[in-house]
Every structure is written in structure tokens, then in C-alpha cells.
Design an enzyme around this catalytic site. Structure first.
Site, PDB file in Angstrom:
ATOM      1  N   GLY A   1      11.808   6.914   1.986  1.00 19.86           N
ATOM      2  CA  GLY A   1      10.703   6.004   1.978  1.00 19.86           C
ATOM      3  C   GLY A   1      11.447   4.699   2.607  1.00 19.86           C
TER       4      GLY A   1
ATOM      5  CB  VAL B   1      11.817  -1.336  -1.126  1.00 23.95           C
ATOM      6  CG1 VAL B   1      13.361  -1.362  -1.729  1.00 23.95           C
ATOM      7  CG2 VAL B   1      10.796  -1.950  -2.163  1.00 23.95           C
ATOM      8  N   GLY B   2      12.441  -0.672   1.788  1.00 27.31           N
ATOM      9  CA  GLY B   2      13.469  -0.176   2.962  1.00 27.31           C
ATOM     10  C   GLY B   2      13.808  -1.036   3.837  1.00 27.31           C
TER      11      GLY B   2
ATOM     12  CE1 TYR C   1       2.927   4.454  -7.763  1.00 23.74           C
ATOM     13  CE2 TYR C   1       2.799   2.911  -9.473  1.00 23.74           C
ATOM     14  CZ  TYR C   1       3.501   3.298  -8.274  1.00 23.74           C
ATOM     15  OH  TYR C   1       4.618   2.659  -7.918  1.00 23.74           O
TER      16      TYR C   1
ATOM     17  CE  LYS D   1       6.823   5.018  -8.538  1.00 27.36           C
ATOM     18  NZ  LYS D   1       7.991   5.086  -7.705  1.00 27.36           N
TER      19      LYS D   1
ATOM     20  N   PRO E   1      11.251  -2.411 -11.096  1.00 29.95           N
ATOM     21  CG  PRO E   1      11.197  -2.055  -8.720  1.00 29.95           C
ATOM     22  CD  PRO E   1      11.051  -1.161  -9.915  1.00 29.95           C
TER      23      PRO E   1
ATOM     24  CG  HIS F   1       0.505  -5.028  -3.077  1.00 29.51           C
ATOM     25  ND1 HIS F   1       1.690  -4.469  -2.463  1.00 29.51           N
ATOM     26  CD2 HIS F   1      -0.171  -4.187  -3.548  1.00 29.51           C
ATOM     27  CE1 HIS F   1       1.724  -3.211  -2.766  1.00 29.51           C
ATOM     28  NE2 HIS F   1       0.532  -2.891  -3.210  1.00 29.51           N
TER      29      HIS F   1
ATOM     30  CE  LYS G   1      -8.211 -13.319   0.800  1.00 28.13           C
ATOM     31  NZ  LYS G   1      -9.143 -13.151  -0.154  1.00 28.13           N
TER      32      LYS G   1
ATOM     33  NE  ARG H   1      -0.825  -8.735 -11.827  1.00 34.64           N
ATOM     34  CZ  ARG H   1      -1.514  -8.432 -12.808  1.00 34.64           C
ATOM     35  NH1 ARG H   1      -1.100  -9.145 -14.066  1.00 34.64           N
ATOM     36  NH2 ARG H   1      -2.520  -7.934 -12.667  1.00 34.64           N
TER      37      ARG H   1
HETATM   38  P1  NAP Z   1       5.714   1.104   0.936  1.00 33.59           P
HETATM   39  O1  NAP Z   1       5.945   0.008   1.589  1.00 33.59           O
HETATM   40  O2  NAP Z   1       4.292   1.587   0.630  1.00 33.59           O
HETATM   41  O3  NAP Z   1       6.396   2.658   1.508  1.00 33.59           O
HETATM   42  C1  NAP Z   1       6.619   3.741   0.968  1.00 33.59           C
HETATM   43  C2  NAP Z   1       7.458   4.723   1.742  1.00 33.59           C
HETATM   44  O4  NAP Z   1       7.529   6.154   1.356  1.00 33.59           O
HETATM   45  C3  NAP Z   1       7.368   4.813   2.983  1.00 33.59           C
HETATM   46  O5  NAP Z   1       8.495   4.961   3.959  1.00 33.59           O
HETATM   47  C4  NAP Z   1       6.385   6.027   3.423  1.00 33.59           C
HETATM   48  O6  NAP Z   1       6.666   6.452   4.675  1.00 33.59           O
HETATM   49  C5  NAP Z   1       7.349   6.812   2.209  1.00 33.59           C
HETATM   50  N1  NAP Z   1       6.677   8.113   2.074  1.00 33.59           N
HETATM   51  C6  NAP Z   1       5.355   8.064   1.178  1.00 33.59           C
HETATM   52  N2  NAP Z   1       4.811   9.448   0.953  1.00 33.59           N
HETATM   53  C7  NAP Z   1       5.805  10.140   1.452  1.00 33.59           C
HETATM   54  C8  NAP Z   1       6.019  11.483   1.722  1.00 33.59           C
HETATM   55  N3  NAP Z   1       5.008  12.390   1.010  1.00 33.59           N
HETATM   56  N4  NAP Z   1       7.108  12.046   2.169  1.00 33.59           N
HETATM   57  C9  NAP Z   1       7.974  11.092   2.646  1.00 33.59           C
HETATM   58  N5  NAP Z   1       7.817   9.839   2.549  1.00 33.59           N
HETATM   59  C10 NAP Z   1       6.991   9.407   2.198  1.00 33.59           C
HETATM   60  O7  NAP Z   1       6.331   1.142  -0.575  1.00 33.59           O
HETATM   61  P2  NAP Z   1       7.398   0.170  -1.063  1.00 33.59           P
HETATM   62  O8  NAP Z   1       6.550  -1.103  -1.462  1.00 33.59           O
HETATM   63  O9  NAP Z   1       8.523  -0.057   0.010  1.00 33.59           O
HETATM   64  O10 NAP Z   1       7.786   0.697  -2.490  1.00 33.59           O
HETATM   65  C11 NAP Z   1       9.167   1.592  -2.539  1.00 33.59           C
HETATM   66  C12 NAP Z   1       9.265   1.850  -3.795  1.00 33.59           C
HETATM   67  O11 NAP Z   1       9.349   0.679  -4.799  1.00 33.59           O
HETATM   68  C13 NAP Z   1       8.296   2.881  -4.344  1.00 33.59           C
HETATM   69  O12 NAP Z   1       8.965   3.897  -5.087  1.00 33.59           O
HETATM   70  C14 NAP Z   1       7.277   2.137  -5.289  1.00 33.59           C
HETATM   71  O13 NAP Z   1       6.814   2.849  -6.327  1.00 33.59           O
HETATM   72  C15 NAP Z   1       8.384   0.935  -5.742  1.00 33.59           C
HETATM   73  N6  NAP Z   1       7.781  -0.359  -6.123  1.00 33.59           N
HETATM   74  C16 NAP Z   1       7.230  -0.933  -5.330  1.00 33.59           C
HETATM   75  C17 NAP Z   1       6.548  -2.518  -5.707  1.00 33.59           C
HETATM   76  C18 NAP Z   1       6.033  -3.259  -4.545  1.00 33.59           C
HETATM   77  O14 NAP Z   1       5.429  -4.217  -5.051  1.00 33.59           O
HETATM   78  N7  NAP Z   1       5.896  -2.871  -3.298  1.00 33.59           N
HETATM   79  C19 NAP Z   1       6.997  -2.815  -6.927  1.00 33.59           C
HETATM   80  C20 NAP Z   1       7.534  -1.945  -7.981  1.00 33.59           C
HETATM   81  C21 NAP Z   1       8.012  -0.796  -7.517  1.00 33.59           C
HETATM   82  P3  NAP Z   1       5.695   6.240   5.753  1.00 33.59           P
HETATM   83  O15 NAP Z   1       6.011   5.008   6.050  1.00 33.59           O
HETATM   84  O16 NAP Z   1       6.097   7.242   7.076  1.00 33.59           O
HETATM   85  O17 NAP Z   1       4.334   6.578   5.282  1.00 33.59           O
END
Ligand code: NAP
Length: 306
Positions: free
Chosen positions: A8, A13-14, A130, A134, A157, A172, A180, A202
Site C-alpha cells: 500500500g 501514508v506511503g 471495515y 481491521k 492511528p 476526507h 474548499k 476528531r
Molecule cells: P490510501 O491512500 O487509500 O492507500 C491505500 C493503499 O493500499 C494504496 O497503495 C493502494 O494501492 C493499496 N491497496 C488497496 N487495495 C489493494 C489490494 N487489493 N492489493 C494491493 N494493494 C492495495 O490509504 P492510506 O490513507 O495511505 O492508509 C494506509 C493505511 O493506514 C491503511 O491500512 C489505513 O487503514 C490506515 N489508516 C489510514 C488513515 C487515514 O486517515 N488515511 C487513518 C487511520 C489508519 P493503489 O494506489 O494502487 O490503489
């Protein structure tokens, strides 16, 4: 052979982690669909990692979760299972995975919630599939630790934001708010309208703060599963007021459309256990993080706004 593999890695995050850990291998779904057993096995066979930072998840907003709860449940169970089982198969030493504070109970007896409250009530109905998927990841990691003696941990997080977020219609709350404000400034409007009545609370964490915690967990091998959040727990109205000020848009009126859903009222968590491990953890104040994000994305959003 990869030392560290980030699943991911193309998301919010990445993109942040990449700034701190440029030599890791960052995967996206284009490298393989982790819900498919064969794809997951092929990825692990190719990279033979020593450590995994598991970020991949099917994530989405309230409407997507309501429309397809089965997908959010099954895809997350499948991809988590495939990642952990391949880590066991190849003897991966260190795994760090992410849950989310939005999988905590919809209502708790006390706030802020601690890590012990994770399973003490149902997740909010709009996050049911979801949320349980998790939570199951937490259960899976604990059972692997118990049966195989592995050094695998998860972090929980709170809501995150940062410059590599989505700023489109899937955004989000914080990125949508920043977009906006920028659009209103460009258009010369005197108000913005936000969903809900502004009362929910939040904790919004600047994503680089989470990356620093992930690196600490990776580097030290500390054995703890902890919340990662900021102690700032503001109402949506307060966050909007902070953002308007931070983005030099004072005078912009904030309207609320109370016909739209509020979402979960509160889900604030304690970071006592994180502070025990990282006593010098100082999350970026919301006003500062919003300003940094605004500065980074202003041109892109302003150009699109015409
Ligand atoms: P994101 O921006 O939506 O990115 C999701 C990542 O997962 C992308 O790299 C996506 O690849 C990959 N992915 C999704 N489905 C997949 C699959 N079937 N096979 C392989 N890769 C897949 O998420 P994020 O916000 O960085 O979140 C990262 C982690 O943090 C998640 O586990 C999330 O639950 C957790 N988290 C996020 C938040 C937040 O506010 N964002 C808060 C708390 C926890 P593609 O780009 O190719 O689709």
C-alpha cells in the site's frame, strides 16, 4: 532482495514514509492484488523481504462503506491474511501493520479510549465491515505472536491528513476543507459549507508524525501495539475555524449543512502507551500541519479551480 517492503505504498501514508525511508520497496495494487493468494505469494517470492510495513487496505468514505460492506470486510480480511501468512512462510522478522481509531467501539464508557477498549463494543454501523476486518488483523497478529514467537506489532492511528491526500470528491474532512478554502479564496466567495452540524470531535494527525512512529517501531523492535494520535481533540467547527485562520482566510464564513450525516460523534484515544515508548513524541499542532499542507497543495488546487 528487498530489506523492507511497504504494501500500500502509493497512498497517503506511503508517500509520507517514502520521505523518511527512501530505500524501501513501495508497492501499489499495480504490483499485484493482495486479495489474490497467487499475487501475494509471487510478490513475497520476488522480494524476499526482511521486514514489512503493511499499509495496504481497502479504505473508503461513509457512502462507499454503506454501499459495499461485504467488499470492505472480505477484501481486508483476504489481503491481511495473505500478507501475514506469506510473512510466516518466509520467516519475515518484523511486521508493522496499521489499524485505525475508526474501528473502535461506536460508543465507549469512558474517553479517551485505550488500546484495551478495542473489542469492547461494536464499531460504528457505517464502518461495520471495515471495522471488524481491521480488528481481526489485531487478533491475527496476536495469535501469530503467540504461536510463532514473531516480533509483529500494529499501530492504531487516528484520522490522518497531509499533502499527498486525495483532494477530489473522495476527500476526507481535512483535505476537503483545505480545498474548499482555496477554491473560495480563488472565487472570491465569502463562505464555505461543510457537512453535518459541526459538533463531532476528531483527532487529526499530520501524517509525517505517524511515519516517525513507524520508523521508531521498525528501528527499535519495541514490542507494543499502541494508539498513534494527537491529544488535540477538536470539534469539526473548531477545526474549520483553525483552518480558516491557518490558511489566511479570516472573514470566511463557515456554514453547516445539518441535513448531511455527522458520522461517529467521538472516537478519541489515549496516547499514554505511545508516550511511554517515545517520551519525546510531539505531534504537529493542527494549525501548523494544515498550513504546511495548504502551502504544498495551493497551486495544484487553485489551478484546477481555474
Ligand atoms: P490510501 O491512500 O487509500 O492507500 C491505500 C493503499 O493500499 C494504496 O497503495 C493502494 O494501492 C493499496 N491497496 C488497496 N487495495 C489493494 C489490494 N487489493 N492489493 C494491493 N494493494 C492495495 O490509504 P492510506 O490513507 O495511505 O492508509 C494506509 C493505511 O493506514 C491503511 O491500512 C489505513 O487503514 C490506515 N489508516 C489510514 C488513515 C487515514 O486517515 N488515511 C487513518 C487511520 C489508519 P493503489 O494506489 O494502487 O490503489
Amino acid at each position: 532482495m528487498a530489506e523492507i517492503l511497504v504494501t500500500g505504498g502509493s497512498g497517503l501514508v506511503g508517500a509520507s514514509l517514502r520521505k523518511f525511508l527512501p530505500d524501501a520497496v513501495y508497492l501499489s495494487s499495480k504490483d499485484g492484488d493482495l486479495t489474490r493468494e497467487q499475487d501475494a505469494a509471487a510478490i513475497f517470492d520476488e522480494h524476499q523481504p526482511r521486514a514489512i510495513i503493511h499499509l495496504a487496505a481497502r479504505v473508503g468514505g461513509i457512502m462507499a462503506n454503506i454501499a459495499e460492506p461485504v467488499k470492505f470486510l472480505n477484501d481486508n480480511i483476504l489481503l491481511n491474511t495473505h500478507v501475514l501468512e506469506n510473512c510466516r512462510r518466509l520467516g519475515v522478522e518484523r511486521v508493522i501493520a496499521l489499524l485505525s481509531t475508526c474501528v473502535y467501539p461506536d460508543e465507549a464508557e469512558h474517553y479517551p479510549m485505550s488500546e484495551d477498549d478495542l473489542h469492547s463494543g461494536m464499531p460504528t454501523p457505517t464502518n461495520f465491515g471495515y471495522g471488524y476486518a481491521k480488528r481481526l488483523l489485531a487478533v491475527q497478529m496476536k495469535t501469530y505472536r503467540e504461536q510463532y514467537g514473531v516480533s509483529w506489532n500494529y499501530l492504531i492511528p487516528s484520522n490522518l491528513y497531509g499533502e499527498n491526500d486525495h483532494f477530489d470528491e473522495t476527500a476526507h474532512f481535512v483535505p476537503a476543507l483545505i480545498a474548499k478554502i482555496i477554491q473560495a479564496k480563488r472565487a472570491g466567495s465569502d463562505s464555505i459549507t461543510l457537512f453535518g452540524d459541526g459538533t463531532p470531535l476528531r483527532q487529526f494527525l499530520y501524517v509525517d508524525d505517524l511515519s516517525r512512529v513507524i520508523l521508531h517501531w521498525l528501528g527499535t523492535g519495541v514490542d507494543a501495539d499502541v494508539n498513534v494520535a494527537t491529544p488535540e481533540n477538536f470539534s469539526i467547527r473548531e477545526i474549520a475555524e483553525i483552518a480558516v485562520k491557518a490558511c489566511d482566510a479570516e472573514g470566511l464564513r463557515i456554514n453547516f449543512d445539518a441535513s448531511k450525516p455527522n458520522g461517529q460523534f467521538r472516537k478519541d484515544v489515549s496516547i499514554e502507551r505511545l508516550i511511554e515508548v517515545m517520551p519525546d513524541f510531539r505531534p504537529t499542532p493542527l494549525a501548523e500541519g494544515i498550513r504546511k499542507t495548504y502551502d504544498e497543495v495551493y497551486d495544484k488546487i487553485a489551478d484546477n479551480a481555474g
